[in-house]
Structure formats: structure tokens, C-alpha cells
Design a protein around this motif. Sequence first.
Motif, PDB file in Angstrom:
ATOM      1  N   ALA A 233       0.812  -1.221   0.000  1.00 13.57           N
ATOM      2  CA  ALA A 233       0.000   0.000   0.000  1.00 13.57           C
ATOM      3  C   ALA A 233       0.843   1.267   0.000  1.00 13.57           C
ATOM      4  O   ALA A 233       0.437   2.288  -0.563  1.00 13.57           O
ATOM      5  CB  ALA A 233      -0.930  -0.011   1.214  1.00 13.57           C
ATOM      6  N   ASN A 234       2.023   1.215   0.600  1.00 16.17           N
ATOM      7  CA  ASN A 234       2.859   2.418   0.724  1.00 16.17           C
ATOM      8  C   ASN A 234       3.758   2.658  -0.479  1.00 16.17           C
ATOM      9  O   ASN A 234       4.548   3.610  -0.472  1.00 16.17           O
ATOM     10  CB  ASN A 234       3.714   2.330   1.989  1.00 16.17           C
ATOM     11  CG  ASN A 234       2.871   2.326   3.249  1.00 16.17           C
ATOM     12  OD1 ASN A 234       1.766   2.880   3.267  1.00 16.17           O
ATOM     13  ND2 ASN A 234       3.378   1.700   4.302  1.00 16.17           N
ATOM     14  N   TYR A 235       3.652   1.815  -1.497  1.00 18.55           N
ATOM     15  CA  TYR A 235       4.488   1.970  -2.681  1.00 18.55           C
ATOM     16  C   TYR A 235       3.610   2.031  -3.937  1.00 18.55           C
ATOM     17  O   TYR A 235       2.404   1.761  -3.887  1.00 18.55           O
ATOM     18  CB  TYR A 235       5.501   0.825  -2.783  1.00 18.55           C
ATOM     19  CG  TYR A 235       6.487   0.817  -1.633  1.00 18.55           C
ATOM     20  CD1 TYR A 235       7.542   1.709  -1.594  1.00 18.55           C
ATOM     21  CD2 TYR A 235       6.340  -0.085  -0.575  1.00 18.55           C
ATOM     22  CE1 TYR A 235       8.446   1.711  -0.542  1.00 18.55           C
ATOM     23  CE2 TYR A 235       7.234  -0.096   0.481  1.00 18.55           C
ATOM     24  CZ  TYR A 235       8.285   0.809   0.497  1.00 18.55           C
ATOM     25  OH  TYR A 235       9.171   0.813   1.545  1.00 18.55           O
ATOM     26  N   ASN A 236       4.219   2.374  -5.054  1.00 21.80           N
ATOM     27  CA  ASN A 236       3.485   2.580  -6.303  1.00 21.80           C
ATOM     28  C   ASN A 236       4.001   1.688  -7.416  1.00 21.80           C
ATOM     29  O   ASN A 236       5.180   1.302  -7.429  1.00 21.80           O
ATOM     30  CB  ASN A 236       3.607   4.053  -6.749  1.00 21.80           C
ATOM     31  CG  ASN A 236       3.070   5.021  -5.717  1.00 21.80           C
ATOM     32  OD1 ASN A 236       1.885   5.019  -5.415  1.00 21.80           O
ATOM     33  ND2 ASN A 236       3.955   5.840  -5.156  1.00 21.80           N
ATOM     34  N   ASP A 237       3.110   1.388  -8.359  1.00 23.53           N
ATOM     35  CA  ASP A 237       3.523   0.643  -9.550  1.00 23.53           C
ATOM     36  C   ASP A 237       4.504   1.481 -10.370  1.00 23.53           C
ATOM     37  O   ASP A 237       4.431   2.720 -10.389  1.00 23.53           O
ATOM     38  CB  ASP A 237       2.308   0.294 -10.410  1.00 23.53           C
ATOM     39  CG  ASP A 237       1.375  -0.686  -9.724  1.00 23.53           C
ATOM     40  OD1 ASP A 237       1.826  -1.393  -8.813  1.00 23.53           O
ATOM     41  OD2 ASP A 237       0.191  -0.745 -10.124  1.00 23.53           O
ATOM     42  N   SER A 238       5.382   0.809 -11.069  1.00 16.85           N
ATOM     43  CA  SER A 238       6.393   1.490 -11.877  1.00 16.85           C
ATOM     44  C   SER A 238       5.867   1.749 -13.292  1.00 16.85           C
ATOM     45  O   SER A 238       5.312   0.853 -13.931  1.00 16.85           O
ATOM     46  CB  SER A 238       7.658   0.628 -11.970  1.00 16.85           C
ATOM     47  OG  SER A 238       8.608   1.194 -12.850  1.00 16.85           O
ATOM     48  N   PHE A 239       6.054   2.981 -13.761  1.00 12.49           N
ATOM     49  CA  PHE A 239       5.701   3.344 -15.135  1.00 12.49           C
ATOM     50  C   PHE A 239       6.829   4.174 -15.717  1.00 12.49           C
ATOM     51  O   PHE A 239       7.287   5.143 -15.103  1.00 12.49           O
ATOM     52  CB  PHE A 239       4.392   4.128 -15.180  1.00 12.49           C
ATOM     53  CG  PHE A 239       4.044   4.638 -16.554  1.00 12.49           C
ATOM     54  CD1 PHE A 239       3.900   3.759 -17.617  1.00 12.49           C
ATOM     55  CD2 PHE A 239       3.883   5.997 -16.789  1.00 12.49           C
ATOM     56  CE1 PHE A 239       3.594   4.212 -18.884  1.00 12.49           C
ATOM     57  CE2 PHE A 239       3.573   6.466 -18.065  1.00 12.49           C
ATOM     58  CZ  PHE A 239       3.422   5.576 -19.107  1.00 12.49           C
ATOM     59  N   SER A 240       7.285   3.797 -16.919  1.00 14.60           N
ATOM     60  CA  SER A 240       8.428   4.476 -17.542  1.00 14.60           C
ATOM     61  C   SER A 240       8.212   4.599 -19.044  1.00 14.60           C
ATOM     62  O   SER A 240       7.656   3.701 -19.674  1.00 14.60           O
ATOM     63  CB  SER A 240       9.727   3.688 -17.290  1.00 14.60           C
ATOM     64  OG  SER A 240       9.887   3.353 -15.931  1.00 14.60           O
ATOM     65  N   ILE A 241       8.658   5.709 -19.594  1.00 12.47           N
ATOM     66  CA  ILE A 241       8.692   5.885 -21.043  1.00 12.47           C
ATOM     67  C   ILE A 241      10.099   6.348 -21.423  1.00 12.47           C
ATOM     68  O   ILE A 241      10.755   7.059 -20.650  1.00 12.47           O
ATOM     69  CB  ILE A 241       7.642   6.894 -21.549  1.00 12.47           C
ATOM     70  CG1 ILE A 241       7.787   8.246 -20.832  1.00 12.47           C
ATOM     71  CG2 ILE A 241       6.237   6.350 -21.369  1.00 12.47           C
ATOM     72  CD1 ILE A 241       6.861   9.324 -21.380  1.00 12.47           C
ATOM     73  N   GLY A 242      10.576   5.912 -22.592  1.00 11.33           N
ATOM     74  CA  GLY A 242      11.947   6.233 -22.947  1.00 11.33           C
ATOM     75  C   GLY A 242      12.178   6.310 -24.440  1.00 11.33           C
ATOM     76  O   GLY A 242      11.313   5.959 -25.252  1.00 11.33           O
ATOM     77  N   PHE A 243      13.379   6.758 -24.784  1.00 13.22           N
ATOM     78  CA  PHE A 243      13.772   6.985 -26.167  1.00 13.22           C
ATOM     79  C   PHE A 243      15.150   6.391 -26.363  1.00 13.22           C
ATOM     80  O   PHE A 243      16.095   6.736 -25.648  1.00 13.22           O
ATOM     81  CB  PHE A 243      13.772   8.496 -26.447  1.00 13.22           C
ATOM     82  CG  PHE A 243      14.032   8.862 -27.874  1.00 13.22           C
ATOM     83  CD1 PHE A 243      13.103   8.581 -28.863  1.00 13.22           C
ATOM     84  CD2 PHE A 243      15.203   9.501 -28.235  1.00 13.22           C
ATOM     85  CE1 PHE A 243      13.337   8.930 -30.185  1.00 13.22           C
ATOM     86  CE2 PHE A 243      15.449   9.856 -29.544  1.00 13.22           C
ATOM     87  CZ  PHE A 243      14.509   9.568 -30.518  1.00 13.22           C
ATOM     88  N   ASP A 244      15.286   5.450 -27.294  1.00 11.92           N
ATOM     89  CA  ASP A 244      16.565   4.773 -27.580  1.00 11.92           C
ATOM     90  C   ASP A 244      17.264   5.424 -28.766  1.00 11.92           C
ATOM     91  O   ASP A 244      16.631   5.735 -29.783  1.00 11.92           O
ATOM     92  CB  ASP A 244      16.342   3.294 -27.926  1.00 11.92           C
ATOM     93  CG  ASP A 244      16.052   2.446 -26.706  1.00 11.92           C
ATOM     94  OD1 ASP A 244      15.908   3.020 -25.612  1.00 11.92           O
ATOM     95  OD2 ASP A 244      15.951   1.220 -26.844  1.00 11.92           O
TER      96      ASP A 244
END
Length: 299
Positions: A233-244
Motif C-alpha cells: 500500500a505504501n508503494y506505487n507501480d512502476s511506469f516508464s517511457i523512454g527513447f533509444d
Amino acid sequence: MKRFSIFTLLAVFTIAPSLAQDLDDLLNSMESETIDYTTATFKSSRVINLHSPERVAPGAMEFRISHRFGPLNGGAYNLWGLDQSSVRFGFDFGLTKWLMVGVGRSTYEKTYDGFVKAAILSQSTGKKVMPISAVWVSNMSVNGLRWELPDRTNYFSSRIAFVHQLVLARKFSDRFSAEVVPTWVHFNLVDGTTDLNDIPAVGFGGRIKLSRRTALNGEYILRVADKNAPNVANYNDSFSIGFDIETGGHVFQLHLTNSLAMMEKGFIAENTDAWGNGGIHFGFNVTREFTLSKKSRME
């Protein structure tokens, strides 16, 4: 002689189409006997944080530097995160076509980590049709911080966490690839009796090729554990966007993510930041591959 020439010509015109058809059938049969394995599903062995199905070539070593600045919501005082930083450097080694290993060190909790990555299936067409690639990853990390209570009995095993992942990936076209990554995180020791030692999750990653040397990547890691547990409950799901960006032997990955940690147990299960309140970190990965043996040059 004229009769012989006429009969010869007639025979040639009669038999030639049959011979041509037989030759075509032979060539088609030979083509069907080959196996065409899919390559470059992703450009790097990591999508952003998540492992991709790609592996370091046997006999080669990949040096990887990963960097995350502080959160953007740090404001002008912290120059929107640029005054802060977290770093992981790692060395990945290709042992065979199907097996690679890696080790790394992070400033996050002064963590040492290592992993084994093994190919199970490879996407292919031709004689053998396999619609997906499947890769198994097992990771172990060790917290390097000093003991909070050094006077009590502390066990080294309490510092250890394990992560196991199955990377299921498919290259749908030259421009689009995707993966699903069922994941299991295990902590040998947790803070409280209501915390979970085991946190299951599912990662999703994708790549859109923009040009011969550039691509847009994205990933999301959904924790599917009991949300009532404090360490969920005290943490969040990871979401990332990037450019190679690929430049010869280097691959630059620029990205935005709410994950400060760069080892599995951290970016999967210990994210304190969220996109909704500006807890976004700008970061990058830089990789350079080195040839260690002739075996790599022959691949």
C-alpha cells in the motif's frame, strides 16, 4: 541429322517445364528446411528497467551505466531533480547463445546484485515456427547499508532479496515489439508482521521503431499482491517511457520514470514516487559492448 535435331528440340520443350517445376519444388523444400530466427526484438537487453529477450553475444561483455536524477517535484531549489542522483553500474557477460550473467552495484541502499538470464524459446519462422521468445531471469540483490541496530543479532540472509521473471516477447513487425513479464519478488526479511515476503507482479513492455537507429519504449509493472499489506500500500507501480538512440557500439536510453532504483526488487516493489504528484525522475542508460574472445567476433 535433321530428324535428330527436331526430336531433340521436341524433347527439350516437353521435358524442360517439368524440370523447371521440379527445380522450384526442390528450392522451396530447401527453404522450408531452414529456420529463420527473429532478431532485434528490442535494441538493448533492457526495455528501460525491465529485461528484454535480448542477450549479450557469447564471448562479449556489456558495460552498462544507469543514472536517475531526483524527482521533478523537488522544484527549483533542487533544480527539478538535477541536484540529486542515483547510479547503478553493471557488467553483463555472454556465456553462450542462450545464457548470460550480470553483476552490478547501485547507490540505492548500496546494493550489490547479480542475475542469470537464459533463453527458453526463440521466435522463428521456416521449418520451425515459434510465435514468441521466452527468457527466464533470476536476480539476487544484497542490501549494503550498515545495520540499523548493530548491537542485536543480525543475519546476512536478512539482507537478501530474490526476483524471478519469465519474459514472453514477440516482434509483431519491423516497427513494433511487445513483451509480458510475470514476476515474483521475495524478501527474506520484512519490517512488520503484516508485510508480505512475496510480492507477485506482471510487467508490460513495448517498443515502436521510429528510424533505423531510434525507437520509443514504454513499460508498466503492475503489482498484483494484497493492497492491504503496508509494504504494498505504501508503494506505487512502476511506469516508464523512454527513447533509444543507437550509435555504433553504444545504445543511449533516455527516459522518464517514477522508479529511482535500478535493480529489480527496487523498481518493482519499492517505488515511493508517483507520476500524479510529479514524482518523475529523468534518467538514462548507456551501454558499451566489448569483445573478450574470438567467439564473439564469429557471431
